[in-house]
Design an enzyme around this catalytic site. Structure first.
Site, PDB file in Angstrom:
ATOM      1  N   THR A   1      -4.374   5.430 -21.644  1.00 41.59           N
ATOM      2  CA  THR A   1      -4.167   4.111 -21.058  1.00 41.59           C
ATOM      3  C   THR A   1      -2.763   3.683 -21.440  1.00 41.59           C
ATOM      4  O   THR A   1      -2.116   4.288 -22.304  1.00 41.59           O
ATOM      5  CB  THR A   1      -5.183   3.091 -21.610  1.00 41.59           C
ATOM      6  OG1 THR A   1      -5.225   3.216 -23.031  1.00 41.59           O
ATOM      7  CG2 THR A   1      -6.561   3.303 -21.027  1.00 41.59           C
TER       8      THR A   1
ATOM      9  N   ARG B   1      -2.251  -3.016 -18.056  1.00 40.86           N
ATOM     10  CA  ARG B   1      -3.514  -2.270 -17.989  1.00 40.86           C
ATOM     11  C   ARG B   1      -3.372  -1.192 -16.923  1.00 40.86           C
ATOM     12  O   ARG B   1      -3.217  -1.498 -15.738  1.00 40.86           O
ATOM     13  CB  ARG B   1      -4.671  -3.194 -17.611  1.00 40.86           C
ATOM     14  CG  ARG B   1      -4.865  -4.351 -18.537  1.00 40.86           C
ATOM     15  CD  ARG B   1      -6.223  -4.968 -18.367  1.00 40.86           C
ATOM     16  NE  ARG B   1      -7.189  -4.206 -19.105  1.00 40.86           N
ATOM     17  CZ  ARG B   1      -7.384  -4.316 -20.418  1.00 40.86           C
ATOM     18  NH1 ARG B   1      -6.670  -5.163 -21.126  1.00 40.86           N
ATOM     19  NH2 ARG B   1      -8.283  -3.589 -21.020  1.00 40.86           N
TER      20      ARG B   1
ATOM     21  N   TYR C   1       0.846  -1.201   0.000  1.00 44.52           N
ATOM     22  CA  TYR C   1       0.000   0.000   0.000  1.00 44.52           C
ATOM     23  C   TYR C   1       0.880   1.248   0.000  1.00 44.52           C
ATOM     24  O   TYR C   1       1.856   1.322   0.749  1.00 44.52           O
ATOM     25  CB  TYR C   1      -0.903   0.027   1.239  1.00 44.52           C
ATOM     26  CG  TYR C   1      -2.348  -0.223   0.883  1.00 44.52           C
ATOM     27  CD1 TYR C   1      -2.999   0.603  -0.033  1.00 44.52           C
ATOM     28  CD2 TYR C   1      -3.057  -1.273   1.444  1.00 44.52           C
ATOM     29  CE1 TYR C   1      -4.317   0.379  -0.374  1.00 44.52           C
ATOM     30  CE2 TYR C   1      -4.386  -1.507   1.099  1.00 44.52           C
ATOM     31  CZ  TYR C   1      -5.008  -0.675   0.186  1.00 44.52           C
ATOM     32  OH  TYR C   1      -6.307  -0.897  -0.161  1.00 44.52           O
TER      33      TYR C   1
ATOM     34  N   LYS D   1      -2.526  -0.157 -24.756  1.00 41.90           N
ATOM     35  CA  LYS D   1      -2.925  -0.279 -26.168  1.00 41.90           C
ATOM     36  C   LYS D   1      -1.655  -0.228 -27.021  1.00 41.90           C
ATOM     37  O   LYS D   1      -0.811  -1.104 -26.874  1.00 41.90           O
ATOM     38  CB  LYS D   1      -3.944   0.811 -26.509  1.00 41.90           C
ATOM     39  CG  LYS D   1      -5.247   0.686 -25.673  1.00 41.90           C
ATOM     40  CD  LYS D   1      -6.306   1.661 -26.120  1.00 41.90           C
ATOM     41  CE  LYS D   1      -7.625   1.456 -25.400  1.00 41.90           C
ATOM     42  NZ  LYS D   1      -7.732   2.180 -24.138  1.00 41.90           N
TER      43      LYS D   1
ATOM     44  N   ASP E   1      -6.967  12.978 -25.157  1.00 39.36           N
ATOM     45  CA  ASP E   1      -6.981  11.577 -24.734  1.00 39.36           C
ATOM     46  C   ASP E   1      -6.330  10.773 -25.852  1.00 39.36           C
ATOM     47  O   ASP E   1      -6.926  10.571 -26.918  1.00 39.36           O
ATOM     48  CB  ASP E   1      -8.429  11.136 -24.503  1.00 39.36           C
ATOM     49  CG  ASP E   1      -8.536   9.673 -24.089  1.00 39.36           C
ATOM     50  OD1 ASP E   1      -7.551   8.926 -24.268  1.00 39.36           O
ATOM     51  OD2 ASP E   1      -9.609   9.278 -23.597  1.00 39.36           O
TER      52      ASP E   1
ATOM     53  N   GLU F   1      -0.482   4.906  -0.521  1.00 38.01           N
ATOM     54  CA  GLU F   1      -1.193   6.171  -0.742  1.00 38.01           C
ATOM     55  C   GLU F   1      -0.230   7.349  -0.655  1.00 38.01           C
ATOM     56  O   GLU F   1       0.616   7.401   0.244  1.00 38.01           O
ATOM     57  CB  GLU F   1      -2.287   6.381   0.311  1.00 38.01           C
ATOM     58  CG  GLU F   1      -3.627   5.817  -0.104  1.00 38.01           C
ATOM     59  CD  GLU F   1      -3.950   4.538   0.613  1.00 38.01           C
ATOM     60  OE1 GLU F   1      -2.978   3.806   0.939  1.00 38.01           O
ATOM     61  OE2 GLU F   1      -5.138   4.270   0.844  1.00 38.01           O
TER      62      GLU F   1
HETATM   63  N1  DSN Z   1     -12.356  -0.137 -24.519  1.00 35.14           N
HETATM   64  C1  DSN Z   1     -11.443   0.741 -25.185  1.00 35.14           C
HETATM   65  C2  DSN Z   1     -11.403   0.492 -26.638  1.00 35.14           C
HETATM   66  O1  DSN Z   1     -11.554  -0.645 -27.043  1.00 35.14           O
HETATM   67  O2  DSN Z   1     -11.205   1.426 -27.406  1.00 35.14           O
HETATM   68  C3  DSN Z   1     -11.713   2.157 -24.892  1.00 35.14           C
HETATM   69  O3  DSN Z   1     -11.975   2.328 -23.564  1.00 35.14           O
END
Ligand code: DSN
Length: 425
Positions: free
Chosen positions: A234, A243, A62, A237, A208, A64
């Site tokens: 994120t 993740r 932990y 990707k 984003d 924080e």
């Molecule tokens: N779920 C993601 C996507 O597939 O683009 C976006 O949040």
């Protein structure tokens, strides 16, 4: 008491011994990921190094707070892990400040709202049907319920973002926060144009880049860093990390963003994820990652051309990035049955609404596919022609399961020549 191998307590036993059901499912997923052509535009394969960091004992801790200012003791290692992650991410993108604690993309975006707009104030983002994300203010999301959301869209004729409309709406509604970025938009985002509009109305500009952050890091898409006030992404990707998510911002916004993430929105950061992000950022700084990012785009363009030659209608006519959005209407099939038929043939994509879709979101006209994962396996332009041919065959015979099984076997054979990163069969 000293334990022998035969009487190990549960905490020392392997997953397969403790929980054979979960172990078998994980193994089956490894096989699925290795033996199929994964075309979901938001998915990828992480390296073994990222997997190791993510599956480490850092999950036990932990923390924080932020490095040097925590609410629990025992942070010697964790502080260094987070410092490394922040420093590498900042360096990679040339950002003043990085926060690597958001649990994923939606919490990262929510932190931006918390930092810059009071509930009820006006925000603007690309509408979901035009390729925007839920968290850019769409009605079913908290971001569309708690803020006064105004959606902009794409033009009816070419399906490109309508910057004239963005400006008109911004001048009319004077948003506090203007989002750019998308989840199903195959073209380059014009960040300077959004900056100009944000400046005209005094809005905070948030980019984003969840889908394209790997392309940005690898120089295959222009960067919003230094243009937008705040950039979210994120990390799993095209960036090819675990993740999780990150927020990059100008120095003047660093305190507001950090405060919004913790204690504003989250508790303890997921330190194992932070370690995975640090590893991914290190990998993304290697020269080979530039090659990867450019190959992702080259493959997407090659796949687009091969599909168009076979009569598929591509939204915007092609792609500048890693993804393709296909209107299946000319093929006489809807997105959902087609995605399901493709899955049986070992080709995995997702059904998706297209701009101005006459069909419902749960049964839309489109399919979204992308090249990040197959490019991580080393597939190139030559393989894109084969994928397009299989996709065409499935579109022509969507209920022929014998044919789908034959294609799945051919897909497995092709995949055997392109080992999936992080997976040992
Ligand atoms: N779920 C993601 C996507 O597939 O683009 C976006 O949040």
């Amino acid at each position: 008491m000293k334990h022998t191998d035969s009487v190990l307590p549960a905490g020392h036993r392997a997953l397969a011994d403790v929980d054979p059901e979960i172990a078998a499912l994980v193994r089956a997923e490894e096989v699925r990921e290795a033996e199929s052509i994964r075309l979901i535009a938001s998915e990828n394969y992480v390296s073994r190094a990222v997997l190791e960091a993510t599956g480490s004992v850092l999950t036990n801790k932990y923390s924080e707070g932020y490095p040097g200012k925590r609410y629990y003791e025992g942070q010697h290692q964790v502080d260094q892990v987070e410092e490394l992650a922040r420093r590498r991410v900042k360096q990679l993108f040339g950002a003043d400040h990085a926060n690597v604690q958001p649990y994923s993309g939606s919490p990262a975006n929510l932190a931006v709202y918390l930092a810059f707009a009071k509930p009820g104030e006006t925000i603007m983002g690309l509408g979901l049907p035009a390729g925007g994300h839920l968290t850019h203010g769409w009605g079913v999301s908290i971001t569309g319920k708690f803020w006064n959301s105004v959606a902009y869209g794409v033009r009816a004729d070419d399906h490109r973002i309508d910057l004239d409309q963005v400006r008109d709406l911004a001048l009319k509604h004077r948003p506090k926060l203007l989002w750019c970025g998308a989840t199903a938009y195959p073209r380059t985002i014009d960040f300077p144009a959004f900056r100009a509009i944000a400046d005209e109305v005094g809005a905070i500009l948030a980019a984003d880049i969840a889908h394209i952050s790997g392309l940005v890091a690898g120089g295959a898409h222009p960067s919003p860093v230094g243009i937008a006030d705040v950039v979210t992404s994120t990390t799993h990707k095209t960036f090819r990390g675990p993740r999780g998510a990150m927020i990059l911002c100008k120095a003047e916004h660093a305190a507001a963003i950090d405060k919004a993430v913790f204690p504003g929105l989250q508790g303890g950061p997921h330190n194992h994820t932070t370690a995975g992000i640090a590893v991914a950022a290190r990998e993304a700084a290697e020269p080979s990652f530039k090659d990867y990012a450019h190959a992702v785009v080259a493959n997407a363009k090659a796949l687009a051309e091969a599909l168009a030659a076979r009569g598929f209608r591509l939204i915007t006519g092609g792609t500048d990035n890693h993804l393709l959005l296909i209107d299946l209407t000319p093929k006489g099939i809807a997105g959902k049955p087609y995605a399901q038929a493709l899955d049986k043939a070992g080709l995995v994509g997702n059904y998706n609404s297209i701009p101005f879709d006459p069909r419902k979101p749960f049964d839309p006209s489109g399919l979204r596919i992308g090249t990040p994962a197959i490019t991580s396996r080393g597939m190139g332009v030559a393989e894109m022609g084969r994928i397009a041919a299989w996709m065409d065959e499935v579109a022509q015979h969507p209920i022929d399961e014998v044919r789908q099984a034959r294609i799945a076997a051919e897909v497995r054979e092709l995949c055997s020549h392109f080992p999936a990163p992080g997976i040992k069969l």
